[in-house]
Scaffold this active site. Structure first.
Site, short mmCIF file in Angstrom:
data_model
loop_
_atom_site.label_atom_id
_atom_site.label_comp_id
_atom_site.label_asym_id
_atom_site.label_seq_id
_atom_site.Cartn_x
_atom_site.Cartn_y
_atom_site.Cartn_z
N CYS A 226 32.89 -16.22 25.07
CA CYS A 226 33.87 -15.29 24.49
C CYS A 226 35.09 -15.15 25.40
CB CYS A 226 33.19 -13.95 24.24
SG CYS A 226 34.31 -12.60 23.84
N CYS A 229 36.14 -11.61 26.25
CA CYS A 229 35.15 -11.03 27.18
C CYS A 229 35.47 -11.44 28.61
CB CYS A 229 33.74 -11.50 26.82
SG CYS A 229 33.20 -11.07 25.16
#
Length: 331
Positions: A226, A229
Site C-alpha cells: 500500500c 501506507c
C-alpha cells in the site's frame, strides 16, 4: 535562387509540422531535488525522462495526447495539461514547490490555472467540511463545485482543458462524498467495546489487545504493497519518538496476504519499523478488520485504556490534528 527559396520554404514547413506534433518543455528549477524530471501520465506511467543539461536547465520535447499529466522531480508532483504544439517554460524553486510554480509560453494559461487551483485546494478546510452534518456538507460541497465550474466557464482556456477539468472536479466530488460517508459510518464504532485481536508479533510470540489494557492504543492497519501506507511511515516514526515513554502503545497490523508473510517480516526489519508490529491472521478476512468494516487502508484507530473505541477513524500520523489529539489525551 528560386530553387533555394523553395527548399528553405519546404524545410521551414517540415520543422513547423514537427513542432506541432510535439510538446516543447523547458524547466528552470532552483534547488532541484535531482538531475532528472519525469513526465508521467495519470496512471503514473513514464512518458518522458528529461535530464538536466550543462546549464542546469531541463529541456525536452515529446508527443502527447491532449490530457492531464504529472511532473515528478523525484520528490514531489505537480499536475500538467499538455497538448502537441505547446511551448511551455516552467520556472520554480523546489524548496517552495507548489507556491513557486510559474509557466510562460504557449499553454501557460492552462497550467498556471492548475497550479493556482492546487494551492487553493491545499488551503481549503476539508477537515471542517467533513465535520459538518449531512445537510451542511452537501450544501457546502455544492457551493464549492458551482464556484469552481463557474470560474472555468468564464475563462478563455482551452476547450479540451475545460472539459477534462470539469470531469476532474466531478471525480473529486465523488471521492469526497465517499470519504464523508465512510467517516460517518465509522463514527458508529466510537464509544463501543473494541473488538480484540491476537496476532503474530514480529518481535516473537503473539500479542492481543488485552495485553495493552491500561494504555491508549493507536492502531495502524496497513500492508507492504500500500503506497499511501508506506508514505505515512516517516511521520509515524516521528510520532512514536515524540510519545515514547507516554501511556500509549503504537500498534501496526499488517493485512498482507499469507503469501506475503515473509515479505512483511523482511520489510519491517529493513525499514526498522517501530512500535508493535503485528500480522493479521486472515488478511482482510481477519475478525478485527471485519469487525471495523475496514475495506480501505491505511486506517487508523484509537482505543482508550479501558478497551473502548475512542476514535474509529483517527487522523493519519502526517496530519497535525493527531498530535493535538494525543497531546490532549496524554497531558
Amino acid at each position: 535562387m528560386k530553387k533555394v527559396i523553395m527548399l528553405l520554404f519546404l524545410a521551414a514547413n517540415a520543422m513547423t509540422g514537427l513542432a506541432q506534433d510535439t510538446v516543447s518543455f523547458v524547466a528552470d528549477i532552483a534547488n532541484r531535488n535531482g538531475d532528472v524530471i519525469y513526465i508521467k501520465d495519470m496512471m503514473n506511467k513514464p512518458v518522458k525522462e528529461i535530464k538536466v543539461d550543462e546549464k542546469g536547465i531541463f529541456v525536452g520535447s515529446f508527443s502527447v495526447s491532449d490530457n492531464f499529466y504529472l511532473l515528478f522531480d523525484g520528490v514531489e508532483y505537480a499536475q500538467l495539461f499538455l497538448k502537441n504544439g505547446y511551448d511551455l517554460k516552467l520556472k520554480m524553486d523546489a524548496k517552495n514547490f507548489d507556491e513557486s510554480i510559474k509557466f510562460t509560453g504557449k499553454g501557460s494559461d492552462e497550467n498556471n490555472y492548475l497550479a493556482e487551483t492546487a494551492l487553493l485546494d491545499q488551503k481549503f478546510d476539508y477537515e471542517g467540511l467533513l465535520a459538518m452534518n449531512e445537510a451542511d456538507f452537501n450544501k457546502s460541497l455544492e457551493d464549492k463545485i458551482n464556484s469552481e465550474k463557474g470560474k472555468l466557464e468564464k475563462s478563455k482556456l482551452d476547450a479540451k482543458f475545460i472539459e477534462l477539468q470539469k470531469t476532474n472536479i466531478d471525480r473529486g466530488v465523488q471521492g469526497i462524498k465517499q470519504y464523508y460517508n465512510e467517516s460517518q459510518k465509522n463514527k458508529k464504532f466510537n464509544n463501543t467495546k473494541a473488538p480484540s485481536f491476537d496476532y503474530e508479533n514480529h518481535a516473537g510470540g503473539k500479542t492481543k489487545l488485552e495485553d495493552l489494557k491500561g494504555k491508549y492504543v493507536y492502531i495502524d492497519v496497513w500492508a507492504t504493497w500500500c503506497g499511501p501506507c508506506r508514505q505515512e511511515i516517516p511521520s509515524l516514526k516521528l510520532i512514536e519518538e515524540k510519545y515514547h515513554g507516554k501511556n500509549i502503545a503504537f500498534v501496526s497490523i499488517s493485512v498482507d496476504a499469507e503469501k506475503d508473510h515473509d515479505k512483511w517480516k523482511t520489510f519491517v526489519t529493513d525499514k526498522a519499523l517501530g512500535g508493535i508490529q503485528l500480522y493479521a491472521d486472515k488478511s482482510w478476512n481477519s475478525d478485527f478488520t471485519k469487525a471495523f468494516e475496514i475495506n480501505s487502508i491505511p486506517r487508523f484507530i484509537i482505543i482508550d485504556p479501558n478497551g473502548n473505541v475512542l476514535d474509529a477513524d483517527a487522523a493519519r500520523p502526517s496530519n497535525p490534528k493527531l498530535q493535538a489529539q494525543l497531546d490532549k489525551l496524554l497531558q
